[in-house]
Design an enzyme around this catalytic site. Structure first.
Site, PDB file in Angstrom:
ATOM      1  N   ASN A 118       3.251  66.592   0.465  1.00  0.00           N
ATOM      2  CA  ASN A 118       2.302  67.561  -0.107  1.00  0.00           C
ATOM      3  C   ASN A 118       1.285  67.049   1.409  1.00  0.00           C
ATOM      4  O   ASN A 118       1.363  66.543   3.060  1.00  0.00           O
ATOM      5  CB  ASN A 118       0.867  65.843  -0.698  1.00  0.00           C
ATOM      6  N   HIS A 120      -2.693  67.006   2.954  1.00  0.00           N
ATOM      7  CA  HIS A 120      -4.100  66.432   3.446  1.00  0.00           C
ATOM      8  C   HIS A 120      -4.969  66.583   4.626  1.00  0.00           C
ATOM      9  O   HIS A 120      -4.731  66.049   5.477  1.00  0.00           O
ATOM     10  CB  HIS A 120      -3.791  64.537   3.035  1.00  0.00           C
ATOM     11  N   SER A 147      -2.874  65.362   7.594  1.00  0.00           N
ATOM     12  CA  SER A 147      -1.581  64.734   7.399  1.00  0.00           C
ATOM     13  C   SER A 147      -0.686  65.451   6.561  1.00  0.00           C
ATOM     14  O   SER A 147      -0.667  66.357   5.659  1.00  0.00           O
ATOM     15  CB  SER A 147      -1.974  63.685   7.218  1.00  0.00           C
ATOM     16  N   ASP A 156      -2.567  59.944  -1.754  1.00  0.00           N
ATOM     17  CA  ASP A 156      -2.595  60.751  -0.565  1.00  0.00           C
ATOM     18  C   ASP A 156      -2.055  58.952   0.270  1.00  0.00           C
ATOM     19  O   ASP A 156      -2.228  59.047   0.789  1.00  0.00           O
ATOM     20  CB  ASP A 156      -3.810  60.821  -0.016  1.00  0.00           C
TER      21      ASP A 156
HETATM   22  C1  GRF Z   1      -6.801  72.374   2.714  1.00  0.00           C
HETATM   23  O1  GRF Z   1      -6.909  72.139   3.125  1.00  0.00           O
HETATM   24  C2  GRF Z   1      -5.402  71.301   1.557  1.00  0.00           C
HETATM   25  O2  GRF Z   1      -4.885  70.816   2.662  1.00  0.00           O
HETATM   26  C3  GRF Z   1      -5.850  70.600   0.888  1.00  0.00           C
HETATM   27  O3  GRF Z   1      -6.922  71.519  -0.058  1.00  0.00           O
HETATM   28  C4  GRF Z   1      -6.950  73.050   0.750  1.00  0.00           C
HETATM   29  C5  GRF Z   1      -6.088  74.203  -0.378  1.00  0.00           C
HETATM   30  O4  GRF Z   1      -6.265  75.093   1.500  1.00  0.00           O
HETATM   31  N1  GRF Z   1      -5.452  69.732  -0.076  1.00  0.00           N
HETATM   32  P1  GRF Z   1      -5.458  76.321   0.699  1.00  0.00           P
HETATM   33  O5  GRF Z   1      -5.673  76.026  -0.655  1.00  0.00           O
HETATM   34  O6  GRF Z   1      -3.884  76.291   1.104  1.00  0.00           O
HETATM   35  O7  GRF Z   1      -5.385  77.936   1.315  1.00  0.00           O
END
Ligand code: GRF
Length: 231
Positions: A118, A120, A147, A156
């Site tokens: 994932n 994050h 991360s 997370d």
């Molecule tokens: C990103 O900031 C990711 O880290 C978080 O949600 C956002 C998703 O953005 N979990 P996208 O859909 O990849 O544009």
């Protein structure tokens, strides 16, 4: 089978991506694959939202776009089993959560231990969950970041192996932080998937190994978009 677009040293590594919304991280991974920078094949984009723009990105690229809605299932576990059963049909080597905004049932996660990561938008273990940019501002942090970690049942909370850092500047808001972090996320995710696909990064119990050696700190994204151990 070998990927003609990349070095013949590496067999193709099959990836399935899960996304709930915009899909810019998915698009970044796809772009890196299409430019021959990653020895991967993205098999499908799965979403829990029928209207997720990420699905359109997949369709435009000729990649299977599969939406499954939680509303069709009695509970979260049943939904997760169904969604991950779809993924399992594709026999991926890795599942990438790229803006996938749901918690996943513990038993389902356990079945994919070591094969699901994932991204994050915080420097974990700081700020698991939502509103990470505002929480970093509220805490008066000088540095923020993103991360990549192996997924466990804890939100997370799985072992982190790669991070991107950036300074928080005077006048920053949650929106400016999010905008400045996003391109770093894109490079971070591609570099992370690349290391896993090349067999260099692997989960090792509650930790992670790089080239067989246990990492004692997350790799850091460099200006040249590679990940390096910093001592
Ligand atoms: C990103 O900031 C990711 O880290 C978080 O949600 C956002 C998703 O953005 N979990 P996208 O859909 O990849 O544009």
């Amino acid at each position: 089978m070998l990927n003609a677009c990349t070095s013949p040293d590496f067999a193709v590594f099959d990836v399935v991506v899960l996304a709930s919304g915009r899909g810019s991280n998915f698009a970044a991974l796809l772009g890196a694959q299409q430019r021959g920078e990653l020895p991967i094949r993205i098999h499908a984009l799965l979403s829990d939202k029928f209207a997720a723009p990420a699905l359109d990105i997949a369709r435009a690229a000729g990649i299977a776009a599969i939406a499954v809605t939680p509303r069709d299932f009695p509970d979260r576990a049943a939904f997760d089993r169904a969604l991950f059963a779809q993924a399992a049909l594709l026999q991926p080597d890795l599942i990438v959560l790229a803006g996938y905004m749901r918690m996943i049932d513990a038993a389902v996660v356990q079945a994919w231990a070591g094969k699901i990561i994932n991204i994050h938008p915080s420097l974990l273990p700081k700020y698991p969950g939502l509103r990470t940019h505002q929480r970093a501002l509220d805490a008066g942090d000088a540095v923020h970041g993103a991360s990549v970690h192996f997924v466990t049942a804890q939100l997370d909370g799985g072992p982190v192996f790669a991070q991107a850092r950036m300074p928080i500047l005077a006048g920053d808001t949650a929106d400016t932080l999010a905008a400045r972090l996003l391109p770093l996320e894109h490079r971070l995710l591609a570099a992370s998937v690349g290391l896993i696909a090349r067999g260099r990064i692997a989960r090792d119990g509650d930790g992670v190994t790089l080239d067989g050696v246990r990492l004692d700190a997350p790799l850091q994204l460099q200006d040249d978009a590679t990940l390096r151990a910093v001592g």
